[in-house]
Design an enzyme around this catalytic site. Structure first.
Site, PDB file in Angstrom:
ATOM      1  N   CYS A   1     -33.728 -12.772   5.025  1.00 35.38           N
ATOM      2  CA  CYS A   1     -33.717 -14.115   5.616  1.00 35.38           C
ATOM      3  C   CYS A   1     -32.293 -14.635   5.508  1.00 35.38           C
ATOM      4  CB  CYS A   1     -34.680 -15.023   4.839  1.00 35.38           C
ATOM      5  SG  CYS A   1     -34.627 -16.764   5.303  1.00 35.38           S
ATOM      6  N   ASN A   2     -31.681 -14.927   6.656  1.00 35.07           N
ATOM      7  CA  ASN A   2     -30.300 -15.418   6.637  1.00 35.07           C
ATOM      8  C   ASN A   2     -30.166 -16.721   5.864  1.00 35.07           C
ATOM      9  OD1 ASN A   2     -30.777 -13.853   9.310  1.00 35.07           O
ATOM     10  ND2 ASN A   2     -28.570 -13.838   9.067  1.00 35.07           N
ATOM     11  N   THR A   3     -31.118 -17.627   6.054  1.00 37.05           N
ATOM     12  CA  THR A   3     -31.042 -18.933   5.399  1.00 37.05           C
ATOM     13  C   THR A   3     -31.146 -18.797   3.891  1.00 37.05           C
ATOM     14  OG1 THR A   3     -32.053 -19.970   7.342  1.00 37.05           O
ATOM     15  CG2 THR A   3     -32.058 -21.242   5.309  1.00 37.05           C
ATOM     16  N   ASP A  47     -39.122 -12.839   3.305  1.00 34.14           N
ATOM     17  CA  ASP A  47     -38.577 -13.656   4.385  1.00 34.14           C
ATOM     18  C   ASP A  47     -39.397 -14.929   4.476  1.00 34.14           C
ATOM     19  OD1 ASP A  47     -37.069 -14.430   6.672  1.00 34.14           O
ATOM     20  OD2 ASP A  47     -38.631 -13.658   7.981  1.00 34.14           O
ATOM     21  N   SER A  48     -38.864 -15.883   5.224  1.00 31.57           N
ATOM     22  CA  SER A  48     -39.566 -17.145   5.445  1.00 31.57           C
ATOM     23  C   SER A  48     -40.682 -16.958   6.459  1.00 31.57           C
ATOM     24  CB  SER A  48     -38.584 -18.190   5.989  1.00 31.57           C
ATOM     25  OG  SER A  48     -38.080 -17.756   7.241  1.00 31.57           O
ATOM     26  N   CYS A  76     -30.706 -14.916  12.465  1.00 30.75           N
ATOM     27  CA  CYS A  76     -32.014 -15.120  11.839  1.00 30.75           C
ATOM     28  C   CYS A  76     -32.830 -13.862  12.097  1.00 30.75           C
ATOM     29  CB  CYS A  76     -32.706 -16.344  12.444  1.00 30.75           C
ATOM     30  SG  CYS A  76     -34.419 -16.570  11.905  1.00 30.75           S
ATOM     31  N   THR A  77     -33.530 -13.373  11.084  1.00 30.99           N
ATOM     32  CA  THR A  77     -34.258 -12.111  11.243  1.00 30.99           C
ATOM     33  C   THR A  77     -35.460 -12.233  12.168  1.00 30.99           C
ATOM     34  OG1 THR A  77     -35.460 -12.557   9.172  1.00 30.99           O
ATOM     35  CG2 THR A  77     -33.515 -11.130   9.039  1.00 30.99           C
ATOM     36  N   TYR A 106     -37.511 -21.928   6.930  1.00 33.58           N
ATOM     37  CA  TYR A 106     -36.633 -22.358   5.837  1.00 33.58           C
ATOM     38  C   TYR A 106     -35.441 -23.141   6.372  1.00 33.58           C
ATOM     39  CZ  TYR A 106     -38.736 -19.213   2.273  1.00 33.58           C
ATOM     40  OH  TYR A 106     -39.568 -18.577   1.378  1.00 33.58           O
ATOM     41  N   GLY A 107     -35.068 -22.872   7.615  1.00 33.46           N
ATOM     42  CA  GLY A 107     -33.813 -23.385   8.166  1.00 33.46           C
ATOM     43  C   GLY A 107     -33.660 -24.891   8.169  1.00 33.46           C
TER      44      GLY A 107
END
Length: 259
Positions: A73-75, A10-11, A183-184, A42-43
């Site tokens: 990570c969604n992004t 993840d970010s 977003c996580t 990251y977004g």
């Protein structure tokens, strides 16, 4: 291969919310978690930057013999997972905002989604949401500033509360009955969200669904760990270890790793 670890990246520290769901559902699976906090969030980065960071994380996890990689990570999912799947010979599990169940179950026909700019502006997100936008009013809100506050250990601070009041107001005004967390990092906002939202609003995040999908793919690929010995979990961050250590309730050691 069954005893080889599941890789998760993840970010930053947000993906620990996904790790907890995987750990609960798959108690015998070993894991390696990368918190790329030095590059969070990251977004706000370009699609090219997000892809390059995702490749870097993936290659590190593959070098540590991970049998499957969860892009927690969604992004990163919405911007990089298609390329990752065509470039590497391991299964990938992605995470997308759960807009489908929210849209299908909404009684007020109004749904809010709180996510990063990188997720909300991605092609994959638009492909998914356009299917459900026809019958439901979707209020999208970029969560600028949320991830840095969570990464700084301020998930329930007064500063965060003030930010969320601004972001949630248009959704409350539109009479949403579902809020999708895109977003996580955002599940760590739950105490404040429950305080600020009307009681009828249901909050959805994708962590549990990701864990179920991880189990399904492991079974399909015959990669499920059949051993019943205690699992090992390794956590690495390229920033300070204290915040992620706190989120894990001091349960597992966290090591600094430059990557």
């Amino acid at each position: 291969m069954s005893t080889q670890p599941i890789g998760i990246f993840d970010s930053g520290i947000g993906g620990t919310s996904v790790f907890k769901e995987i750990e609960a559902l798959l108690p015998f699976e070993n894991t390696i978690y990368l918190a790329d906090s030095a590059n969070a969030p990251y977004g706000n980065k370009s699609a090219e930057e997000i892809l390059n960071l995702s490749i870097k994380n993936t290659e590190l996890l593959i070098s540590r013999n991970c049998k499957l990689i969860v892009v927690a990570c969604n992004t990163a999912t919405t911007n990089a997972i298609k390329t990752l799947r065509t470039s590497y010979n391991v299964p990938f599990i992605g995470i997308e905002p759960a807009i489908k169940p929210a849209s299908l179950n909404s009684k007020t026909k109004a749904v809010g989604i709180l996510a990063t700019k990188g997720t909300l502006t991605s092609q994959l997100f638009h492909e998914t949401t356009n299917v459900y936008k026809k019958d439901v009013h979707v209020i999208e809100q970029i969560g600028d500033g949320i991830v840095p506050l969570i990464e700084a250990g301020k998930a329930t601070s007064s500063e965060m509360k003030d930010l969320l009041k601004v972001y949630l107001k248009p959704m409350i005004d539109a009479n949403i009955d579902y809020l999708v967390l895109g977003c996580t990092h955002y599940p760590y906002l739950m105490p404040l969200l429950l305080e600020l939202l009307p009681h009828n609003v249901k909050i959805i995040d994708s962590g549990e669904a990701v864990a179920r999908q991880t189990k399904a793919v492991l079974e399909q690929q015959h990669l499920l760990n059949t051993h019943t010995t205690k699992a090992t979990h390794q956590f690495y961050t390229n920033a300070t270890v204290e915040i992620i250590q706190t989120l894990l309730n001091e349960k597992y050691p966290v090591d600094y790793l430059k990557f």
